[in-house]
Design a protein around this motif. Structure first.
Motif, short mmCIF file in Angstrom:
data_model
loop_
_atom_site.label_atom_id
_atom_site.label_comp_id
_atom_site.label_asym_id
_atom_site.label_seq_id
_atom_site.Cartn_x
_atom_site.Cartn_y
_atom_site.Cartn_z
N UNK A 97 0.70 -1.32 -0.18
CA UNK A 97 -0.09 -0.16 0.05
C UNK A 97 1.03 1.34 0.07
N UNK A 98 1.91 1.31 0.90
CA UNK A 98 2.76 2.36 0.93
C UNK A 98 3.74 2.65 -0.30
N UNK A 99 4.01 1.44 -0.95
CA UNK A 99 5.02 1.38 -2.22
C UNK A 99 3.77 2.23 -3.27
N UNK A 100 2.64 1.95 -3.53
CA UNK A 100 1.66 2.13 -4.60
C UNK A 100 1.46 3.90 -4.09
N UNK A 101 1.49 4.39 -3.00
CA UNK A 101 1.49 5.49 -2.70
C UNK A 101 2.83 6.15 -2.91
N UNK A 102 3.93 5.85 -2.82
CA UNK A 102 5.03 6.27 -3.36
C UNK A 102 5.48 6.49 -4.81
N UNK A 103 4.81 5.34 -5.44
CA UNK A 103 4.59 5.45 -6.78
C UNK A 103 3.90 6.59 -7.55
N UNK A 104 2.73 6.86 -6.90
CA UNK A 104 2.22 7.98 -7.04
C UNK A 104 2.85 9.48 -6.94
N UNK A 105 3.54 9.49 -5.85
CA UNK A 105 4.47 10.50 -5.57
C UNK A 105 5.46 10.78 -6.66
N UNK A 106 6.11 9.56 -7.15
CA UNK A 106 7.16 9.90 -8.11
C UNK A 106 6.59 10.28 -9.37
N UNK A 107 5.43 10.01 -9.64
CA UNK A 107 4.79 10.36 -10.95
C UNK A 107 4.46 12.00 -10.77
N UNK A 108 4.02 12.51 -9.68
CA UNK A 108 3.73 13.69 -9.42
C UNK A 108 5.19 14.47 -9.58
N UNK A 109 6.23 13.91 -8.79
CA UNK A 109 7.60 14.94 -8.94
C UNK A 109 8.17 14.69 -10.46
N UNK A 110 7.90 13.60 -11.03
CA UNK A 110 8.43 13.43 -12.61
C UNK A 110 7.92 14.76 -13.61
N UNK A 111 6.60 14.84 -13.27
CA UNK A 111 6.23 16.03 -14.25
C UNK A 111 6.51 17.39 -13.87
N UNK A 112 7.06 17.27 -12.41
CA UNK A 112 7.40 18.68 -11.97
C UNK A 112 8.46 19.74 -12.86
#
Length: 369
Positions: A97-112
């Motif tokens: 569950x936390x890994x999936x949330x971290x993946x979402x954060x990586x997507x957000x940061x990647x488009x920054x």
């Protein structure tokens, strides 16, 4: 003789001590990571680190990668001997569950980075502030506060003179009518620019310390490198703009193309002029007169390299930020918000100065060279 022998022994002892310190420092690594995590899931990572990964963490804290075996099958390299076991242990024990949330954060940061590039100032705008506005310190602060550079299309170059001409409906700044208002305006400009730059540098440092980059795990400076690399791009943009336009005063019109000795003789005066113009906003400064030059092969080649460097910088930022581990989506959104605030503030500063330059601009004929 005894004194000379004693002196030689002291020299040899100092040499051995310095050599040993050099070897020790070269074999040691920074141990600033895994000490503080971002708050959304930081307590879980800290618990796992001290209860399930205490051995790997203790090995990491030694800072001596030469004392441990490289986990080649686990993906470790010479630079990640200490960090790879800690990262693998944390990922092995954290929930999906936390890994999936971290993946979402990586997507957000990647488009920054591309998002910030869209909102930020272009290399030409900052170069105009430096070359024509003659405010290099303010331009430097704005470049640090805008970690991504606006990306122009390759081989499509904006005409510098169009940036100085008014178009219908463009903003016309109000000129401060007293000296204290002018000084207050300049003070606000620099306080805002310093605040934006400090915010970006602090964010980049915190990202390096509180997270770990999956492909560059042995350093805390990776986000800071991305932030600082925008400065050479803006310096290159300044050089490119100087190939197309120069600001001149009445006593400089004859010294645009001068020999090196005369240029050195005039350098102190020009540096003094730059220092004085640094603290004067464009709207209250002298009339702006420029000399424009035709595009040459050097300008086209340099501008093309500048465009390529901008693309590489954005790609590097996306690759770096999308590879950060141990961060949640709420943390990522707050980080993006702080980056966006700094970029927008710097954008307002640069647009206000460009509007002031347009209000003081006096058109000059184009020169061929």
């Amino acid at each position: 003789m005894a004194t000379r022998a004693s002196f030689r022994l002291q020299i040899n002892a100092v040499h051995i001590l310095l050599t040993s310190l050099l070897i020790a420092s070269s074999s040691a690594e920074t141990t600033s990571q895994f000490q503080n995590f971002y708050p959304q899931h930081g307590d879980k990572y800290e618990y796992i680190l001290h209860h399930n990964c205490s051995l790997q963490f203790a090995n990491y804290l030694t800072g001596r990668p030469l004392d441990f075996t490289l986990d080649w099958l686990g993906g470790a390299g010479e630079g990640s001997v200490l960090t790879q076991p800690v990262v693998e242990c944390l990922l092995k024990n954290i929930s999906e569950y936390i890994k999936a949330a971290s993946s979402a954060a990586q997507v957000i940061l990647g488009v920054t980075p591309p998002l910030l590039a869209t909102l930020g100032a272009s290399a030409e705008e900052l170069a105009m502030l430096n070359v024509v506005g003659r405010r290099p310190l303010l331009a430097l602060l704005i470049s640090v506060g805008s970690p991504s550079v606006y990306m122009e299309r390759v081989f499509e170059f904006r005409q510098p003179e169009t940036m100085l001409h008014y178009s219908p409906g463009q903003y016309r700044p109000v000129k401060p009518d007293t000296m204290w208002k002018q000084r207050l305006f300049v003070m606000i400009q620099y306080l805002v620019a310093i605040g934006a730059a400090a915010n970006v540098v602090t964010l980049s440092w915190q990202l390096g310390v509180r997270t770990v980059c999956s492909w560059w795990s042995n350093t805390v400076f990776a986000p800071l490198v991305w932030t600082i690399l925008c400065i050479p791009i803006h310096v290159a943009g300044t050089f490119a703009l100087r190939l197309r336009v120069r600001r001149v005063y009445s006593d400089e019109e004859k010294s645009l193309n001068i020999r090196f000795r005369k240029w050195l003789r005039l350098l102190p005066k020009r540096l003094h002029d730059y220092w004085e113009s640094e603290w004067v906003p464009a709207v209250t400064g002298d009339e702006i007169r420029t000399v424009h030059f035709e595009e040459g092969s050097v300008y086209i080649a340099w501008s093309w390299l500048l465009s390529v460097a901008t693309v590489i910088h954005i790609l590097y930022g996306s690759l770096l930020l999308s590879g950060l581990l141990f961060i949640g989506p709420r943390d990522a959104l707050l980080i993006v918000f702080r980056y966006v605030v700094s970029v927008l503030v710097c954008r307002i500063l640069i647009r206000a100065e460009l509007a002031g330059m347009r209000s003081r601009y006096v058109a000059e004929p184009k020169v061929e060279r």
